[in-house]
Design a protein around this motif. Structure first.
Motif, PDB file in Angstrom:
ATOM      1  N   GLU A  62       0.819  -1.212   0.000  1.00  0.00           N
ATOM      2  CA  GLU A  62       0.000   0.000   0.000  1.00  0.00           C
ATOM      3  C   GLU A  62       0.851   1.259   0.000  1.00  0.00           C
ATOM      4  O   GLU A  62       0.471   2.275  -0.580  1.00  0.00           O
ATOM      5  N   VAL A  63       2.016   1.203   0.614  1.00  0.00           N
ATOM      6  CA  VAL A  63       2.933   2.341   0.557  1.00  0.00           C
ATOM      7  C   VAL A  63       3.524   2.466  -0.852  1.00  0.00           C
ATOM      8  O   VAL A  63       3.611   3.572  -1.404  1.00  0.00           O
ATOM      9  N   LEU A  64       3.922   1.349  -1.419  1.00  0.00           N
ATOM     10  CA  LEU A  64       4.470   1.377  -2.777  1.00  0.00           C
ATOM     11  C   LEU A  64       3.493   2.001  -3.765  1.00  0.00           C
ATOM     12  O   LEU A  64       3.885   2.769  -4.653  1.00  0.00           O
ATOM     13  N   LYS A  65       2.210   1.686  -3.609  1.00  0.00           N
ATOM     14  CA  LYS A  65       1.208   2.192  -4.558  1.00  0.00           C
ATOM     15  C   LYS A  65       0.929   3.683  -4.399  1.00  0.00           C
ATOM     16  O   LYS A  65       0.252   4.279  -5.229  1.00  0.00           O
ATOM     17  N   GLN A  66       1.479   4.280  -3.342  1.00  0.00           N
ATOM     18  CA  GLN A  66       1.355   5.730  -3.181  1.00  0.00           C
ATOM     19  C   GLN A  66       2.412   6.486  -3.974  1.00  0.00           C
ATOM     20  O   GLN A  66       2.336   7.704  -4.139  1.00  0.00           O
ATOM     21  N   HIS A  67       3.423   5.768  -4.470  1.00  0.00           N
ATOM     22  CA  HIS A  67       4.482   6.389  -5.277  1.00  0.00           C
ATOM     23  C   HIS A  67       3.897   6.817  -6.617  1.00  0.00           C
ATOM     24  O   HIS A  67       3.147   6.082  -7.255  1.00  0.00           O
TER      25      HIS A  67
END
Length: 538
Positions: A449-454
């Motif tokens: 979910e953090v990666l998809k905020q990039h």
């Protein structure tokens, strides 16, 4: 009556509001009176084929009118529907239909050739109902579904229906072969009814009291399972919409098209829709951004997702286009409904993976004790109350998933979470794909979910690969946004700035597509093997 039977409740809807729409698919509208007649016809054909009470009927179908007709025809005949993933290959189909003891299959004509090859290995199946989808004629070994549905045959049952009658919901899960979750119809109705808006049906006056209430209330809500009904989210959404006397609206395309969904919402005045996380929500938001003012979505009061995480940024974007919507991120599984939820409205979008615990939910530590809020301890989400009977023909896995703790039976499907100091729940992911790196447990979904905020990342999956020093190393496989180019060092730094450093991936591998299924699930095992091969670790 021993509990509430969903076929009986559907019959009440047909009596209370016969001219209201039960189903809409493309230009086709089926009234409740017609739905009642057609399901009687199919149920009568199944009985005439010599089935026995609680025999299994498989739906090997795309979304459409026939899917829910077949499900409720099975309910009416005292039989058990069995969802079948239309993406399964031959070995998987053989396993499911043999494991479930299927005696009847309703299938779209597109699957004719595949079934032709499988039939010699499926001697238990006594009747095949062919649904015409324009792909060719009915084979001589099948019966046309439409002949049964349009027959007008009256239904005479040689046995009684009751609330103990089952729905068999097959779930792929993350490990092992698919398992058939046995839900009693009475339990499904009780879960639906206690959450019914504006208030539950009166259940102390029998079926006639519910008929009276439905006649007063009028038709139920117009609901759209935008996701495939072969999966639990879409199937249960449709079942509960029909149980409430509402209208099930399905999309005509066999793959998700955001613009089609918005067209149908606008045209049919859909009030509630079910999607599967960002896999559906991102394209919806993109369509709304690309075509401002094109669609009237004011009828849409609720959008619900279940099965995968739904990111905060996408929720915020959708609410800008329809602030009156309630976005419900429902935490649940095929084995446990109502683990928790988060609701976003207006300008307030709940954080990704943040939930309010359900009324029947607790988080248990390794000693089966409730996790202390704010302790930072990761525990297993456990649900009590109305639960499945277990897994079909698998007592060992049933005992493991539905244990009795201090005299209380729980469903513990394998989801891990923390309970924060304010009592909210932070979902971490499935223990079966947990990565152990240097003695630290890392749940892939938290990092994903953090990666998809990039800005350059469209979708991402994290897997653990062998590592001499740490046991396992975290590897991220990332799908870029159109025109994007996620740079490995930048992506790793991005994660380290937002999570503990040990949770950051050691490597970032670009992939053309993560390859999510219509349910939003991913093949962690396959992607892990791909990472191992790409890194030369095989």
């Amino acid at each position: 009556m021993a509990g509430w039977n969903l076929a009986d409740l559907a019959g009440v809807s047909a009596r209370a509001n016969p001219e209201a729409a039960a189903q809409i698919h493309g230009d086709r509208v089926v009234s409740w009176a017609e739905f009642d007649r057609r399901t009687d016809g199919v149920a009568a054909a199944l009985i005439a084929a010599g089935v026995e009470r609680q025999d299994k009927v498989a739906q090997y179908l795309y979304n459409g009118i026939e899917y829910m007709e077949s499900v409720f025809s099975s309910f009416k005949a005292g039989l058990v529907p069995v969802n079948t993933n239309y993406r399964y290959q031959e070995a998987e189909l053989l396993y499911i239909w043999d494991n479930a003891d299927v005696v009847s299959v309703v299938f779209h004509g597109e699957f004719r050739d595949r079934i032709e090859r499988l039939r010699p290995q499926l001697p238990k199946i006594r009747v095949w109902h062919w649904v015409d989808d324009g792909s060719g004629p009915c084979p001589d070994w099948a019966e046309p579904y439409e002949v049964a549905a349009a027959s007008g045959a009256s239904l005479e049952l040689p046995w009684e229906r009751d609330g103990d009658d089952l729905l068999l919901l097959y779930t792929g899960g993350t490990t092992g072969m698919p398992k058939g979750v046995m839900w009693r119809q009475d339990d499904l109705f009780e879960i639906y009814n206690r959450n019914r808006v504006p208030e539950p049906y009166p259940t102390d006056g029998g079926i006639e009291k519910i008929l009276e209430q439905k006649s007063i209330d009028g038709p139920g809500r117009i609901g759209m399972p935008a996701c495939p009904m072969m999966h639990g989210t879409g199937l249960l959404t449709a079942i509960m919409t029909l149980t409430g006397g509402g209208t099930v609206v399905t999309l005509s395309s066999r793959s998700f098209q955001a613009e089609e969904m918005l067209d149908v919402i606008s045209e049919r005045k859909v009030e509630g829709a079910a999607i599967v996380g960002d896999a559906f929500a991102r394209p919806l938001l993109q369509a709304l951004e690309d075509h401002p003012g094109r669609w009237d979505t004011s009828s849409l009061l609720g959008l619900t997702s279940s099965g995968v995480m739904w990111s905060e940024e996408i929720k915020r974007g959708l609410l800008k286009h329809n602030p009156q919507m309630i976005l419900t991120d429902a935490l649940g599984s095929s084995e446990s409904i109502g683990m928790g939820k988060s609701e976003s409205t207006g300008d307030e979008a709940e954080e990704t993976a943040k939930f309010t615990l359900g009324d029947f939910t607790v988080v248990l530590d390794d000693n089966d004790l409730p996790v202390v809020p704010g302790s930072g301890v990761a525990g297993r989400i456990a649900v009590r109350g109305n639960l499945p009977v277990g897994y079909y023909k698998d007592e060992e896995k049933s005992a493991a998933t539905f244990p009795i703790v201090d005299g209380v039976r729980y469903a513990i499907a394998g989801d891990f979470a923390r309970v924060e100091a304010d009592g909210s729940l932070t979902l971490l992911g499935r223990g079966s794909v947990c990565i152990n790196t240097g003695g630290e447990k890392v749940f892939p979904e938290e990092v994903e979910e953090v990666l998809k905020q990039h800005d350059a990342v469209e979708d991402a999956v994290c897997v653990g690969v062998p590592d001499e020093r740490f046991g396992q190393a975290i590897i991220a496989l990332v799908e870029a946004v159109p025109g994007g180019d996620p740079e490995e060092g930048d992506v790793i730094t991005f994660v380290k700035e937002r999570l503990a450093r040990y949770k950051a991936p050691k490597r970032v591998l670009p992939v053309e597509s993560i390859g999510r299924a219509p349910s939003g699930k991913v093949d962690y095992k396959g992607l892990r093997q791909r990472a191992i091969e790409q890194l030369g670790l095989a």
